[in-house]
Design a protein around this motif. Sequence first.
Motif, mmCIF file in Angstrom:
data_model
loop_
_atom_site.group_PDB
_atom_site.id
_atom_site.type_symbol
_atom_site.label_atom_id
_atom_site.label_comp_id
_atom_site.label_asym_id
_atom_site.label_seq_id
_atom_site.Cartn_x
_atom_site.Cartn_y
_atom_site.Cartn_z
ATOM 1 N N GLY A 171 0.819 -1.205 0.000
ATOM 2 C CA GLY A 171 0.000 0.000 0.000
ATOM 3 C C GLY A 171 0.857 1.261 0.000
ATOM 4 O O GLY A 171 0.598 2.206 -0.761
ATOM 5 N N LEU A 172 1.896 1.279 0.835
ATOM 6 C CA LEU A 172 2.800 2.429 0.850
ATOM 7 C C LEU A 172 3.572 2.538 -0.455
ATOM 8 O O LEU A 172 3.756 3.629 -0.996
ATOM 9 C CB LEU A 172 3.762 2.316 2.029
ATOM 10 N N SER A 173 4.062 1.399 -0.981
ATOM 11 C CA SER A 173 4.827 1.462 -2.226
ATOM 12 C C SER A 173 4.002 2.031 -3.358
ATOM 13 O O SER A 173 4.511 2.738 -4.210
ATOM 14 C CB SER A 173 5.336 0.107 -2.687
ATOM 15 N N THR A 174 2.705 1.702 -3.398
ATOM 16 C CA THR A 174 1.845 2.160 -4.481
ATOM 17 C C THR A 174 1.564 3.649 -4.403
ATOM 18 O O THR A 174 1.539 4.344 -5.430
ATOM 19 C CB THR A 174 0.505 1.388 -4.459
ATOM 20 N N PHE A 175 1.380 4.176 -3.179
ATOM 21 C CA PHE A 175 0.887 5.547 -3.040
ATOM 22 C C PHE A 175 1.866 6.510 -2.372
ATOM 23 O O PHE A 175 1.555 7.694 -2.247
ATOM 24 C CB PHE A 175 -0.428 5.538 -2.253
ATOM 25 N N ILE A 176 3.027 6.023 -1.951
ATOM 26 C CA ILE A 176 3.940 6.910 -1.212
ATOM 27 C C ILE A 176 4.413 8.076 -2.071
ATOM 28 O O ILE A 176 4.585 9.200 -1.576
ATOM 29 C CB ILE A 176 5.152 6.107 -0.663
ATOM 30 N N ALA A 177 4.620 7.837 -3.377
ATOM 31 C CA ALA A 177 5.085 8.922 -4.244
ATOM 32 C C ALA A 177 4.056 10.046 -4.297
ATOM 33 O O ALA A 177 4.398 11.239 -4.204
ATOM 34 C CB ALA A 177 5.371 8.389 -5.642
ATOM 35 N N PRO A 187 -6.379 -1.556 -4.873
ATOM 36 C CA PRO A 187 -7.537 -0.869 -5.472
ATOM 37 C C PRO A 187 -8.521 -0.328 -4.441
ATOM 38 O O PRO A 187 -9.161 0.702 -4.676
ATOM 39 C CB PRO A 187 -8.184 -1.969 -6.332
ATOM 40 N N ILE A 188 -8.646 -1.020 -3.294
ATOM 41 C CA ILE A 188 -9.533 -0.520 -2.237
ATOM 42 C C ILE A 188 -8.990 0.797 -1.696
ATOM 43 O O ILE A 188 -9.739 1.766 -1.506
ATOM 44 C CB ILE A 188 -9.666 -1.562 -1.110
ATOM 45 N N ILE A 189 -7.675 0.824 -1.446
ATOM 46 C CA ILE A 189 -7.055 2.063 -0.963
ATOM 47 C C ILE A 189 -7.232 3.168 -1.994
ATOM 48 O O ILE A 189 -7.543 4.317 -1.663
ATOM 49 C CB ILE A 189 -5.558 1.823 -0.668
ATOM 50 N N GLY A 190 -7.033 2.830 -3.279
ATOM 51 C CA GLY A 190 -7.191 3.833 -4.335
ATOM 52 C C GLY A 190 -8.605 4.367 -4.417
ATOM 53 O O GLY A 190 -8.819 5.574 -4.603
ATOM 54 N N SER A 191 -9.592 3.500 -4.264
ATOM 55 C CA SER A 191 -10.993 3.939 -4.323
ATOM 56 C C SER A 191 -11.328 4.865 -3.158
ATOM 57 O O SER A 191 -12.033 5.873 -3.324
ATOM 58 C CB SER A 191 -11.926 2.721 -4.308
ATOM 59 N N ILE A 192 -10.811 4.535 -1.952
ATOM 60 C CA ILE A 192 -11.032 5.403 -0.790
ATOM 61 C C ILE A 192 -10.370 6.752 -1.016
ATOM 62 O O ILE A 192 -10.935 7.811 -0.688
ATOM 63 C CB ILE A 192 -10.496 4.736 0.491
#
Length: 392
Positions: free
Chosen positions: A202-208, A325-330
């Motif tokens: 989750g962090l790797s996907t959205f940390i940037a 994808p759940i994190i992205g949708s939130i």
Amino acid sequence: MDVYQGAVAALVPFFVAERAYTYAAASGIVLAASLLSSVAQPLFGAFTDRHPCPWLLPVSTVLGGLGVALSGISGSYALTLLFVALSGIGVAAYHPESARIARVASKGRHSSMGWFSLGGNVGFATAPLLVTAVIATGGLRLSPLLILPALVGSVLTLPVLRALAKTPRADASKGVAEGRDDWRSFIRLSLAVVCRSIAFVGLSTFIAFHVREQTGGGTVAGSAALFVLYLGGAVGTVVGSRLAHRWDRVTVVSTAYLTTAAAVAGVVFVPGPAIYLFVALTSIGLYVPFSLQVTLAQDYLPTRVGTASGITLGLMVSVGGLTSPIIGSIADATSLRTALMPLIVMPVLSWLLFRTLPEPTVPKPLLGEVDEETPPEAESHSAESATENSRL
């Protein structure tokens, strides 16, 4: 090989910039790489338990690189998902067999497995630099250049294959351990690894994206945060193997998870440049358990080393992508910070699952090889665990 696991997350900001993907669509790319890998990796592990396949090392390396290299050449979202899924299959094929060979070569030593894991973590850390250097120069159309490390890596494995081919069959079976499989402990360990994977992926996907919001920086600031996240993993792996020489592995891993929760909270809530410090601390805390969880899994299932390696490595590096994808949708519906808040709880859950696990006994015939590195505390703890298991 691990450079291509890191490359998928490193490519996500560029997909968003060039193709205007939403957070949910971008996280779907990570899901595509993770989904097949999560399912296929245990299957490859079970297969290599029965049929060792050293040739998988170069083949899977090229496959992993090919998928990432092709992912940027088409504007089609469906084809992008297909290509990163192809890379995920390469990753799934590589890890169980490479972990089996590493265990035999290292004779079960924690430090040796730590160095093996360190190589993968360095690959992770290199990925953002490699992707940024290539894609920032000419855009996603230059993604085919990313296959070059795979070609080099596959060539480097050839001497290993030749050495294995010359090894007598009797010696090749020397690393097969005897003992009783402890499935209950292995399942608890696997659940802890799932929670760890959700936090890390989750962090790797959205940390940037998150760091760019918190610092006001651009793409370079986000890539730098991803590099810190991966580089800290290399440090954490070495620290974990060192600490396992002083205390038993279960104690080291459970303590690391408990302290990591505070570091993840810092990543989520601390603004400005200080966020990089918390990214580094989070990475170290999440990677202290990395190689130790692999050896623990192998010792819990001493007669199914490939299966244990495949499941553990598959869960650690892949299953977290299922929740991205759940994190992205939130994040699309609220804010990225809100979406990242549940990640703080994940290391706590890992700690709860780990804290009462038994330290497994060192299986034969690895026992004689590991004694020189096993700390007195771990030997004592293992003996107590063996006595307790004999009463059950």
